[in-house]
Design an enzyme around this catalytic site. Structure first.
Site, PDB file in Angstrom:
ATOM      1  CG  ASN A 208      29.968  42.692  41.297  1.00 47.83           C
ATOM      2  OD1 ASN A 208      30.288  43.474  40.424  1.00 47.83           O
ATOM      3  ND2 ASN A 208      30.559  41.508  41.446  1.00 47.83           N
ATOM      4  CE  LYS A 287      10.679  33.096  35.013  1.00 48.19           C
ATOM      5  NZ  LYS A 287       9.631  33.866  34.369  1.00 48.19           N
ATOM      6  CG  PHE A 322      41.649  46.902  42.031  1.00 51.76           C
ATOM      7  CD1 PHE A 322      42.623  46.565  41.112  1.00 51.76           C
ATOM      8  CD2 PHE A 322      41.139  48.202  42.023  1.00 51.76           C
ATOM      9  CE1 PHE A 322      43.089  47.504  40.198  1.00 51.76           C
ATOM     10  CE2 PHE A 322      41.597  49.147  41.130  1.00 51.76           C
ATOM     11  CZ  PHE A 322      42.577  48.800  40.207  1.00 51.76           C
ATOM     12  CE  LYS A 340      41.571  37.843  48.267  1.00 50.33           C
ATOM     13  NZ  LYS A 340      40.402  37.861  47.396  1.00 50.33           N
TER      14      LYS A 340
END
Ligand code: PMT
Length: 399
Positions: A208, A287, A322, A340
């Site tokens: 990300n 790969k 967060f 959580k």
């Protein structure tokens, strides 16, 4: 303030005469005050006055090197606990915003990593000038503190805002600053930052946009607040803040391992990392070759590190998570807090300009189980971090 090293920068405005009182009060309060004056400031008040009041040599000329063992401006920059600029003229504010270094004061300011507070003083029209506003905004975004000027009769004859805050106000600000400066003294803080990389094969991964800036700013702020900081970071290209122990990881699994290893020993856990929720089910050792026009990649859930910490943490440990959201910020954030087992959650809407991934600024709202506890407008991530650490300190002491 005992023993605190304060560099007092004085620039060329009529309010420079009030800086003499600031120097005197800070010195009487036990601070080690080092004064730097601009050439213009010396037209209003003499270096000798400030030398007598501060009981230290006053620097004006960058090249006036009295001690061969050190470079004066670097020495002052490195050892300052706080920079106070009073008065701060429009010229000094512009130089600081632009990073100019053409005299002793601006050069030292550019070299320091200490917190800076400015007390502007100028004509009301100058203070309202868009150029000055823009420069002040820039400084605030960078975490420079501002002691707002007062409104009243100005020396130039105008009435309005621009009169430097009174010396008593400036000294009170400094006292407050030092009294809350180290709310995490003696505490151990674990911070996660950056993205995780979930490998597909030796050349590809899922990840990300986290740059690590928010987590690194938190590590720096926690360190400044007196904590012993361990920073568990995914792959980012940021320098480790001074005095912080860094543990580099790549995947969610490695991050979980590093966090659980540090967990028993810490007082606070702050989870600013953007952990991948899924990883490829298979990791190819070679790969993958391009063959068919489409391919299906099967993903499996990663461990939820925050939830794992929430389950294992002791009651004396504080867990701050967060939430990176794109809609319905409060609902999603509060649901994550409950699920959580977090004590606080810092929610950011990552679709807002100036917030979330990669930016130097953020816009956050903090919730606990009872609801909103802090809402911050757009500001530099370093300043967001300082405010969050202050809140963590308050919660820890109340805990
Ligand atoms: O790094 P920057 O570029 O400065 O950007 C900052 C940021 C946007 C990454 C940061 O402000 C932020 O929001 N971090 C949390 C990102 C995130 O993963 O949010 P989430 O809502 O998906 O997760 C909620 C919480 O659970 C987070 O504390 C996260 O660390 C934690 N989590 C999530 C998934 C997982 N598998 N394990 C976790 O511990």
């Amino acid at each position: 303030m005992n023993g605190k090293r304060i560099v007092l920068g004085i620039t060329g405005g009529i309010a420079a005469y009030k800086a003499a009182t600031v120097a005197s009060r800070l010195t009487q309060a036990g601070a080690d005050v080092r004064v730097i004056m601009t050439e213009a400031a010396t037209r209003f008040v003499t270096p000798l006055t400030l030398q007598i009041l501060s009981r230290n040599h006053v620097s004006v000329d960058t090249f006036d090197e009295r001690n061969p063992a050190v470079v004066n401006h670097i020495d002052l920059a490195d050892h300052a606990d706080l920079f106070v600029i009073a008065p701060a003229t429009a010229n000094l504010i512009a130089k600081l915003a632009l990073g100019l270094a053409d005299d002793m004061l601006s050069t030292t300011l550019l070299a320091t990593r200490a917190p800076i507070v400015i007390a502007p003083a100028m004509n009301v029209n100058m203070y309202r000038n868009p150029a000055v506003r823009r420069n002040l905004d820039e400084l605030l975004k960078r975490g420079v503190f501002l002691i707002e000027p007062g409104v009243g009769q100005l020396a130039c004859g105008y009435v309005g805002e621009g009169r430097m805050a009174e010396p008593e106000e400036i000294v009170a600000w400094v006292e407050r600053f030092f009294s809350r400066e180290r709310p995490l003294d003696g505490k151990k803080v674990l911070i996660t930052a950056g993205p995780t990389l979930e490998a597909m094969d030796p050349v590809r991964y899922i990840s990300n946009h986290s740059s690590g800036k928010m987590g690194f700013a938190l590590a720096e702020a926690a360190r400044e607040a007196g904590a012993e900081v361990t920073l568990v970071s995914g792959p980012v290209s940021l320098d480790t803040p001074p005095g912080v122990k860094r543990v580099d990881v790549r995947s969610a699994e490695e991050m979980l391992e590093a966090v659980l290893a540090a967990l028993p020993d810490v007082d606070v856990i702050i989870k600013a990392a953007a952990v991948a929720d899924y990883r490829p089910k298979t990791t190819w050792s070679q790969k993958l070759k391009k063959t068919a026009d489409t391919m299906v990649l099967e993903l499996v859930k990663t461990a939820d590190i925050a939830a794992e910490v929430g389950k294992r943490k002791r009651t004396d440990q504080l867990l701050v998570g967060f939430a990176a959201e794109t809609q319905d910020l409060e609902r999603h954030a509060r649901s994550k807090l409950e699920r959580k087992g977090m004590d606080l959650i810092v929610a950011n809407d990552v679709t807002r300009p100036g917030a979330g991934f990669g930016t130097d600024t953020n816009i956050v709202s903090v919730y606990d189980r009872d609801g909103l506890v802090l809402s911050l407008p757009q500001m530099d991530k370093k300043e967001v971090a300082r405010r969050l650490i202050r809140l963590v300190g308050e919660r820890l002491h109340a805990h």
